[in-house]
Design a protein around this motif. Structure first.
Motif, PDB file in Angstrom:
ATOM      1  N   GLU A 122       0.822  -1.212   0.000  1.00 19.67           N
ATOM      2  CA  GLU A 122       0.000   0.000   0.000  1.00 19.67           C
ATOM      3  C   GLU A 122       0.855   1.260   0.000  1.00 19.67           C
ATOM      4  OE1 GLU A 122      -2.470  -0.526   3.400  1.00 19.67           O
ATOM      5  OE2 GLU A 122      -3.842  -1.919   2.403  1.00 19.67           O
ATOM      6  N   LEU A 123       1.941   1.258   0.747  1.00 18.71           N
ATOM      7  CA  LEU A 123       2.825   2.426   0.781  1.00 18.71           C
ATOM      8  C   LEU A 123       3.516   2.643  -0.556  1.00 18.71           C
ATOM      9  CD1 LEU A 123       4.370   1.908   4.324  1.00 18.71           C
ATOM     10  CD2 LEU A 123       2.898   3.802   3.635  1.00 18.71           C
ATOM     11  N   LEU A 124       3.933   1.563  -1.195  1.00 17.37           N
ATOM     12  CA  LEU A 124       4.594   1.693  -2.496  1.00 17.37           C
ATOM     13  C   LEU A 124       3.591   2.071  -3.578  1.00 17.37           C
ATOM     14  CD1 LEU A 124       7.191  -1.232  -2.398  1.00 17.37           C
ATOM     15  CD2 LEU A 124       7.555   1.206  -1.962  1.00 17.37           C
ATOM     16  N   ASP A 125       2.348   1.605  -3.452  1.00 18.52           N
ATOM     17  CA  ASP A 125       1.295   2.049  -4.378  1.00 18.52           C
ATOM     18  C   ASP A 125       1.136   3.565  -4.301  1.00 18.52           C
ATOM     19  OD1 ASP A 125       0.756  -0.517  -5.220  1.00 18.52           O
ATOM     20  OD2 ASP A 125      -0.986  -0.786  -3.904  1.00 18.52           O
ATOM     21  N   ALA A 126       1.074   4.073  -3.066  1.00 18.66           N
ATOM     22  CA  ALA A 126       0.896   5.513  -2.867  1.00 18.66           C
ATOM     23  C   ALA A 126       2.102   6.287  -3.387  1.00 18.66           C
ATOM     24  CB  ALA A 126       0.676   5.806  -1.387  1.00 18.66           C
ATOM     25  N   MET A 127       3.301   5.756  -3.158  1.00 20.75           N
ATOM     26  CA  MET A 127       4.500   6.428  -3.638  1.00 20.75           C
ATOM     27  C   MET A 127       4.513   6.496  -5.163  1.00 20.75           C
ATOM     28  SD  MET A 127       8.479   5.642  -2.578  1.00 20.75           S
ATOM     29  CE  MET A 127       8.920   4.448  -3.860  1.00 20.75           C
ATOM     30  N   GLU A 128       4.094   5.407  -5.797  1.00 25.87           N
ATOM     31  CA  GLU A 128       4.055   5.382  -7.263  1.00 25.87           C
ATOM     32  C   GLU A 128       3.006   6.353  -7.803  1.00 25.87           C
ATOM     33  OE1 GLU A 128       4.362   2.009 -10.742  1.00 25.87           O
ATOM     34  OE2 GLU A 128       3.182   1.550  -8.944  1.00 25.87           O
ATOM     35  N   ARG A 129       1.844   6.427  -7.150  1.00 24.65           N
ATOM     36  CA  ARG A 129       0.794   7.356  -7.591  1.00 24.65           C
ATOM     37  C   ARG A 129       1.259   8.799  -7.472  1.00 24.65           C
ATOM     38  NH1 ARG A 129      -2.621   4.022  -4.531  1.00 24.65           N
ATOM     39  NH2 ARG A 129      -2.636   5.581  -2.859  1.00 24.65           N
ATOM     40  N   ASP A 130       1.959   9.121  -6.400  1.00 19.43           N
ATOM     41  CA  ASP A 130       2.415  10.496  -6.189  1.00 19.43           C
ATOM     42  C   ASP A 130       3.517  10.878  -7.167  1.00 19.43           C
ATOM     43  OD1 ASP A 130       0.606  10.729  -4.148  1.00 19.43           O
ATOM     44  OD2 ASP A 130       2.058  10.330  -2.552  1.00 19.43           O
ATOM     45  N   GLY A 131       4.241   9.896  -7.670  1.00 18.78           N
ATOM     46  CA  GLY A 131       5.253  10.139  -8.688  1.00 18.78           C
ATOM     47  C   GLY A 131       6.613  10.526  -8.135  1.00 18.78           C
ATOM     48  N   ALA A 132       7.585  10.455  -9.018  1.00 13.06           N
ATOM     49  CA  ALA A 132       8.966  10.772  -8.651  1.00 13.06           C
ATOM     50  C   ALA A 132       9.230  12.269  -8.823  1.00 13.06           C
ATOM     51  CB  ALA A 132       9.917   9.959  -9.527  1.00 13.06           C
ATOM     52  N   PRO A 133      10.208  12.797  -8.066  1.00 13.72           N
ATOM     53  CA  PRO A 133      10.997  12.096  -7.048  1.00 13.72           C
ATOM     54  C   PRO A 133      10.199  11.936  -5.748  1.00 13.72           C
ATOM     55  CG  PRO A 133      11.668  14.375  -7.128  1.00 13.72           C
ATOM     56  CD  PRO A 133      10.651  14.201  -8.215  1.00 13.72           C
ATOM     57  N   ALA A 134      10.582  10.928  -4.979  1.00 15.06           N
ATOM     58  CA  ALA A 134       9.947  10.675  -3.694  1.00 15.06           C
ATOM     59  C   ALA A 134      11.025  10.503  -2.633  1.00 15.06           C
ATOM     60  CB  ALA A 134       9.090   9.411  -3.775  1.00 15.06           C
TER      61      ALA A 134
END
Length: 401
Positions: A122-134
């Motif tokens: 779930e955390l990586l899903d959210a990180m991917e949705r928010d986009g780079a850079p993270a």
């Protein structure tokens, strides 16, 4: 008997990223122990060789509890409490450890693995949705251990910012902007919060650790006091959150700066377990050694006579780089055939949460590499590092994919 009698300042140098000070290697090759002066407390002997460190950690003639007090050699301003699991000797230590050990059985860890995987996904899903850079720390490495430890203890994830704030202050050293009063205040605030949390569970049947420990008050011949339960929760929270978070960050940093090692893990899932063990051995998690032991009688150690009443500081970081135990110890080698590292300590104070930390690192690191095969540092030349803390590692880790 040999030994360096004139104390030298310790730590030997300010932390340089994840590089181990070469002084440790030199001292391992010299006879005897070395006398050091930490920022706080009296001078102490420092053990740097693997065999000596294991003796200090495992021999009952060395007492953790007797080393406590205002003159305890230490890196942090505040003195450790005598009722904490990490500072006690048997039989008190045995009693508390037995009470809490049920939360860290392999069966319980296996039960937590699917939830840890869900949290990670779930955390990586959210990180991917928010986009780079993270920022991998803010988006991922802080949240995974905190959510898992809240599941274990029965705390609320909504309190994560408070926990992070208090634990960061408590890990600060003399070079930070925090005073001894600030550190003591953070310790008090955390304990009071945990005591309030404990009250919310009284009279309710819950399966989390705090609930189970409260229930044991009603059935055990030697029940735990509320203060003891809070102390156990305090120890588990600090070790299970702040330290595990920092280890996760440092593992990610090393893999991102050693792409060949990251490739090895992506190509072979069977390598993940040994790789985590090697990262645990290789990473210097703290700026120096801590938790000294006092000799209860005259003891010959590493060619030095340690007198009764003197303390010895065991450096597991140095022991993990001992050439007599680890071949090419400075190398990060995921194919190392034998890896008896001391990162989780040794003897009666071997970390109760070792298997939990291993599981979290395996899930988090393995999933991160699979989900983002092109993961890279967004700005490798401008990585900020923690300052004024007993823990070493990046304070932010911007990544792109």
């Amino acid at each position: 008997m040999t030994g360096h009698l004139e104390p030298i300042q310790y730590p030997f140098s300010p932390p340089d990223h994840l590089i181990v000070d070469p002084t440790y290697e030199r001292l391992r090759k010299e006879p005897g122990l070395v006398r050091v002066q930490l920022p706080y407390g009296k001078p102490t002997w420092l053990a740097t060789r693997y065999s000596d460190v294991r003796i200090v950690l495992g021999d009952p003639r060395f007492s953790r509890q007797q080393a406590l007090g205002e003159d305890e050699p230490r890196l942090l301003a505040f003195t450790h409490r005598p009722d904490a699991l990490l500072t006690m000797d048997p039989p008190g230590h045995t009693r508390l450890r037995k009470a809490v050990a049920k939360a860290f059985t392999m069966r319980r860890i296996d039960q937590l693995r699917p939830r840890t995987q869900q949290i990670t996904d779930e955390l990586l899903d959210a990180m991917e949705r928010d986009g780079a850079p993270a920022d991998l720390i803010a988006s991922f490495a802080v949240a995974v251990p905190m959510m898992v430890i809240c599941e274990l203890l029965g705390g609320s994830y909504e309190d994560r910012d408070k926990f992070h704030h208090w634990s960061s202050i408590m890990a600060s050293t003399r070079s930070s902007n925090y005073t001894a009063e600030d550190i003591s205040g953070a310790d008090t605030a955390l304990r009071e919060h945990l005591a309030e949390l404990l009250e919310t569970k009284r009279g309710r049947a819950t399966e989390d650790l705090l609930g189970v420990l409260l229930e044991s008050q009603q059935v055990d011949d030697d029940p735990l006091s509320d203060e003891e339960i809070v102390g156990l929760a305090w120890s588990i929270l600090l070790a299970g959150f702040e330290i595990t978070t920092n280890m996760m960050v440092n593992c990610a940093y090393l893999l991102l700066t050693n792409p060949d090692h990251a490739r090895q893990l992506r190509e072979s899932g069977d390598l993940l377990g040994p790789a985590i063990e090697e990262l645990l051995r290789h990473v210097p998690l703290t700026v120096g050694a801590f938790f000294p032991r006092m000799a209860l009688e005259d003891i010959e150690l590493g060619g030095t006579l340690v007198r009764a009443g003197e303390t010895v500081l065991p450096s597991t970081m140095s022991a993990n780089r001992d050439e007599s135990v680890f071949e090419n110890p400075a190398e990060l080698d995921f194919h190392r055939s034998s890896n008896p590292h001391l990162t989780f300590s040794y003897g009666i104070h071997h970390c109760l949460g070792a298997q939990l930390a291993r599981m979290e690192l395996q899930v988090a690191v393995g999933t991160l590499l699979r989900r983002f095969p092109d993961l890279r540092l967004a700005d490798p030349e401008r990585i900020p590092w923690r300052e004024g803390s007993i823990l070493r590692g990046p304070s932010a880790l911007l990544v792109a994919w």
